[in-house]
Every structure is written in C-alpha cells, then in structure tokens.
Design a protein around this motif. Structure first.
Motif, PDB file in Angstrom:
ATOM      1  N   GLU A 143       0.617  -1.125  -0.217  1.00 22.68           N
ATOM      2  CA  GLU A 143      -0.582  -0.211  -0.280  1.00 22.68           C
ATOM      3  C   GLU A 143       0.663   0.923   0.122  1.00 22.68           C
ATOM      4  O   GLU A 143       0.486   2.164  -0.629  1.00 22.68           O
ATOM      5  N   GLY A 148      -3.272   2.638  -2.776  1.00 23.07           N
ATOM      6  CA  GLY A 148      -4.737   2.269  -3.223  1.00 23.07           C
ATOM      7  C   GLY A 148      -5.120   1.577  -3.579  1.00 23.07           C
ATOM      8  O   GLY A 148      -6.221   1.307  -3.957  1.00 23.07           O
ATOM      9  N   ARG A 151      -7.175  -1.393  -1.261  1.00 27.80           N
ATOM     10  CA  ARG A 151      -8.548  -0.808  -2.496  1.00 27.80           C
ATOM     11  C   ARG A 151      -9.860  -0.873  -3.879  1.00 27.80           C
ATOM     12  O   ARG A 151     -10.747  -1.600  -3.902  1.00 27.80           O
ATOM     13  N   ARG A 152      -8.498  -1.146  -4.365  1.00 23.88           N
ATOM     14  CA  ARG A 152      -9.030  -0.941  -6.017  1.00 23.88           C
ATOM     15  C   ARG A 152      -9.337  -2.767  -6.121  1.00 23.88           C
ATOM     16  O   ARG A 152      -9.254  -3.303  -7.378  1.00 23.88           O
ATOM     17  N   ARG A 154      -9.995  -6.970  -5.625  1.00 22.28           N
ATOM     18  CA  ARG A 154     -10.768  -7.010  -4.906  1.00 22.28           C
ATOM     19  C   ARG A 154     -11.323  -8.420  -3.914  1.00 22.28           C
ATOM     20  O   ARG A 154     -11.821  -8.921  -3.346  1.00 22.28           O
ATOM     21  N   PRO A 202      -8.747  -3.591   3.820  1.00 24.65           N
ATOM     22  CA  PRO A 202     -10.363  -4.298   3.990  1.00 24.65           C
ATOM     23  C   PRO A 202     -10.123  -5.592   3.889  1.00 24.65           C
ATOM     24  O   PRO A 202      -9.591  -6.990   2.670  1.00 24.65           O
TER      25      PRO A 202
END
Length: 492
Positions: A143, A148, A151-152, A154, A202
């Motif tokens: 990161e 980002g 977050r991109r 999946r 995430p």
C-alpha cells in the motif's frame, strides 16, 4: 478402477524449483513418481523482486499433460511456500506481479507496525512469529508502494490458492497457508478483523477459509482441454509446504518433534491447540494450522539457504563433495547465528558475509569452502537444538526424538551433528515429505486412507535412517553459540 488404485497428482512448488508427481496407494503403501521438475526463483524487475507465476503455470500444465498419459487422474492439489500472495481485480485478473518475500520493500515495515499496534496485540490476535516478510507487513508495504491498491483489489489469494483458482475456477483460502499471514486468528478460526482494521486492510479482500482436504471442484473446461484431465477433481491439500511435510512425518506416540529441513529449517512440535503464552511470544514461536485440526507450534530458522547461496558463489560445486570435505574439517571452528538478518537477502557475497560475521564476533575466519560449510552446518545444528529446548520449556513436554524430513534428511553429516549437539535421537526421512503429505491428504479426502492413518502409510512406505547422539564436549560449544547469539564475542 478400485479405490486403492486412484491416481493423485501433487504439484509442489519450492523457492528454487517445482515438481509434478503422481501418487497411488496400493496395499497400504504410497508409490510416488515425479513426472516433471522445473526451476523457480526470483525475477528482478525495476528494483523489485517477483515470482514468475505465469511461468510456473506453464510448467504445471506441462506436468499435468504428462500425468494424463498415465490414465485417469482422480485429483490434483498444489502446495507452495507461505506468505506470498496475488491481488486480483474485479475481473479476476492479476492486479500486480506476485512479489517475492525476499524483496527489500518490507525493510523497516515490521518495526513500524509493531511500534504502532504493539507486539502483544498482534501476537495475541494471531500467534504468529514476527518475521519481516510476513504477509501482514508485505501488504502494508504494498500500500505504501502503490497507494490505493488494496482498495482497488477485489481478492487476495495466496500462491497455491491462486493456482487452485486457475485450475478449478473457485476462490478459497486453505487454512494452513492462511494461518501464516499474521492476519488469521487461530483460536477463533477466522480472519483477525480488528487487526485487519488496524492495518488498513479491507476485510472483504480475504477469501473464505477452508480446511485441508476440501474438494474445490473439477478442473475447468479450459484446463481439461489443455491437459486431457477431464473430470479430475481439484482438492486443496495442506497448501503450505511445511504443513504437507509435517503431515508426512513418520512419527508415533509422544515425545517427538520435527525438522522440515530445506531452504528454511522449520523446527516444531504438533499440539492440539495454539499456544499463545508470554513465553511463546518471548521465543517468537509461531502457531500455524496443520492437518486434521492440529497446530504446528514451530520456529522458522534460516536453513540451507546460506549454503545454497555460498554454493552459487563458488560456481555450483557438488553438494555431496562440499559436505564430505566439511566433515573432515577439525571441530572447534567458528560459528554464526543463522538467523542474523544479514544472511536473509540473496547475493554472491554470502561467503564474505559469513567471514565478516566471524571477524566481528572475535572468531577465526573460515577461508575455504570446506571451512565455511562446516561453520554453516554446525551453526544450524546448534540453532535447531536451541529451539528444541525452547519448545520443551513452552509446552512442558520432553522431546526425545527429532524427525528430519525434506532435502536435509539426505545430509548425514548435518543429521549426525543434530543428534550429537541436541542429545536427541534423529530419524531422517522421508526426503520427499512435502510430496507425500500433499498426496496423502488428497487420498484421505478421496476415501483411500482411513481418517488419521496418514503417518501409518508413510511408515510402511519409507526407509528411515537413525542417528544416535554420541558423547562429546558440546556443552562448551553450545555456550559459545549462545554468546554470539546474544551479541557477545566468543572471547569476551
């Protein structure tokens, strides 16, 4: 085809090479044939170190074509090293290359994370030893490197999970590899959500966790067309190669430990549940998931990696010659701490790093390949003996026998040193423990082996070598090793 004659294929990926092997069980014994071997290693691109996963996939498909030539294949499964992962985008395509755990991008990350979150908090949530290349720190580094990207992405899949996805079309995280990430809670049996939040990872990135022996489905039509394996099941073995190797340890009864001896030396015991005590944290022991609900309480020790890099620096002489020459070197030479961080990165200067360490600790400097090899092997034996003592202290049990599996089981000189220095009987074999464990978990999931009978099959299938400890002045040598481990010179 009878249940006993089912054919299983193991894909075993190591840091320096991979294999595709065919296994069948007949009369309670496992017969294994290696069909294809291929090299593996890091690829340097713009200062970053990566794995060539597409090249590995090409070699895997070739191995599966060879397997199809032997008749119907019931199942296939993949195991590999731990901690490394792939990030997939919303189209299930690779979002980035698969980074190599020896990449320097994680330098200083573990220290920064533990200072912010706390060692006790992280260990209490995961029970995993602190290593700078753990998946948790790799993700933080990723990161930082590409803001980002998490977050991109999946989905995150560990290396064998990625290959199982390409084989079967199903995304899942097999638990033995998931447990190495330092993001998994071994007591709750799920991802450690509070830690993920603290690290900014995430939770939805991580896949559903499944146990070894899970049938992921049949090979995809594309794979079937490419290989001729129509109808073949994809079964997740213990996808962490050490977990597969431990499943094939030919132990019985109590009072035993294992050493999975290869590029890394994994020294541990099998426990019914995780051990997250303050003493386990102090010794930086790790709790990783094993087969059939067990826990592998172990320690990563820098294994034959230093020897492999020294050999490369010397122009790749024969290992057997190096070990034979080292055995003729007189006792009492210099020792190193195999776990010193300077020995982690690759490089043709590994012999010079060893010599510098010996000079800094007030010891004689080994000059010849034989002297350096003796230094490396004896130091490794001392470190493994030290870990066995720590495991006894943490568990309150006695370790009377050490089972050595993997490539190091072939090194008689090293295994004799292990027996003499640790004062424990060493049983060497099987060499191909990872392959055996992979195949046996597939066979058990297919009903070819009674539940819990994996090790009985190994004992019936393998010839083992015993090393009985010989008396000697090892107490003084162990004290010298302890002194250099705590930063003292041998003469101080």
């Amino acid at each position: 085809m009878s249940a006993e004659a089912l054919r299983h294929v193991a894909i075993d990926l190591g840091a320096s090479g991979g294999r595709v092997a065919l296994g069948t069980i007949q009369d309670g014994r496992l017969a294994v044939e290696v069909l294809h071997r291929f090299p593996n290693g890091g690829v340097l691109v713009r200062g970053g170190l990566y794995w060539d996963v597409l090249g590995l996939w090409r070699e895997i498909l070739h191995g599966l074509r060879l397997a199809a030539g032997h008749g119907p294949i019931h199942s296939v499964g993949v195991d590999s090293w731990a901690v490394d992962y792939a990030l997939l985008d919303e189209h299930d395509l690779l979002l980035d290359g698969v980074h190599h755990y020896r990449d320097r991008r994680t330098d200083g990350v573990m220290e920064a994370v533990t200072a912010r979150v706390g060692r006790e908090v992280i260990y209490g949530a995961t029970g995993i030893q602190f290593l700078p290349f753990n998946t948790a720190y790799q993700l933080v580094a990723h990161e930082r490197q590409a803001p980002g990207i998490l977050r991109r992405a999946r989905r995150l899949l560990m290396v064998p999970d990625l290959l199982h996805f390409w084989l079967s079309g199903r995304q899942a995280g097999e638990v033995t590899n998931a447990s190495t990430t330092q993001l998994y809670d071994p007591r709750r049996g799920e991802w450690a959500a509070p830690l993920l939040e603290a690290l900014g990872i995430p939770a939805g990135l991580l896949p559903t966790v499944v146990p070894p022996g899970t049938v992921l489905g049949e090979v995809t039509p594309e794979v079937a067309h490419e290989t001729g394996l129509a109808g073949t099941r994809v079964i997740a073995p213990a996808t962490h190669d050490t977990a597969s190797a431990v499943a094939a340890v030919p132990a019985s009864g109590e009072g035993w430990a294992y050493l999975s001896s290869g590029t890394w030396s994994l020294v541990g015991v099998e426990t019914p549940r995780p051990v997250l005590s303050p003493t386990a944290l102090r010794y930086n022991l790790t709790n990783e998931a094993g087969v059939n609900g067990t826990t592998r309480l172990l320690k990563n020790v820098m294994g034959l990696w230093t020897m492999q890099e020294c050999r490369r620096a010397w122009g790749n002489p024969d290992f057997a010659t190096l070990y034979g020459d080292a055995e003729r070197v007189l006792e009492g030479g210099p020792l190193i701490d195999p776990d010193d961080p300077r020995f982690l990165p690759p490089g043709l200067d590994m012999p010079q790093r060893i010599q510098a360490y010996c000079a800094e600790t007030g010891q004689a400097i080994p000059q010849t390949p034989a002297e350096i090899t003796r230094c490396v092997l004896e130091s490794l034996a001392h470190r493994c003996a030290e870990v066995l003592d720590e495991l006894e202290e943490v568990t309150g049990g006695r370790v009377l026998t050490l089972h050595v599996v993997g490539g190091g089981a072939q090194i008689g000189f090293l295994n004799g040193l292990l027996a003499d220095i640790s004062g424990r009987t060493v049983i060497a074999g099987p060499v191909e423990a990872t392959l055996l464990g992979n195949l046996l978990v597939q066979a058990e999931a297919s009903g070819s082996i009674p539940g819990g009978g994996l090790r009985e099959v190994v004992r019936a299938s393998e010839v083992l070598t015993h090393f009985v400890p010989q008396p000697g002045g090892h107490a003084l040598r162990r004290e010298a090793f302890r002194r250099i481990r705590v930063g003292q010179t041998v003469s101080s």
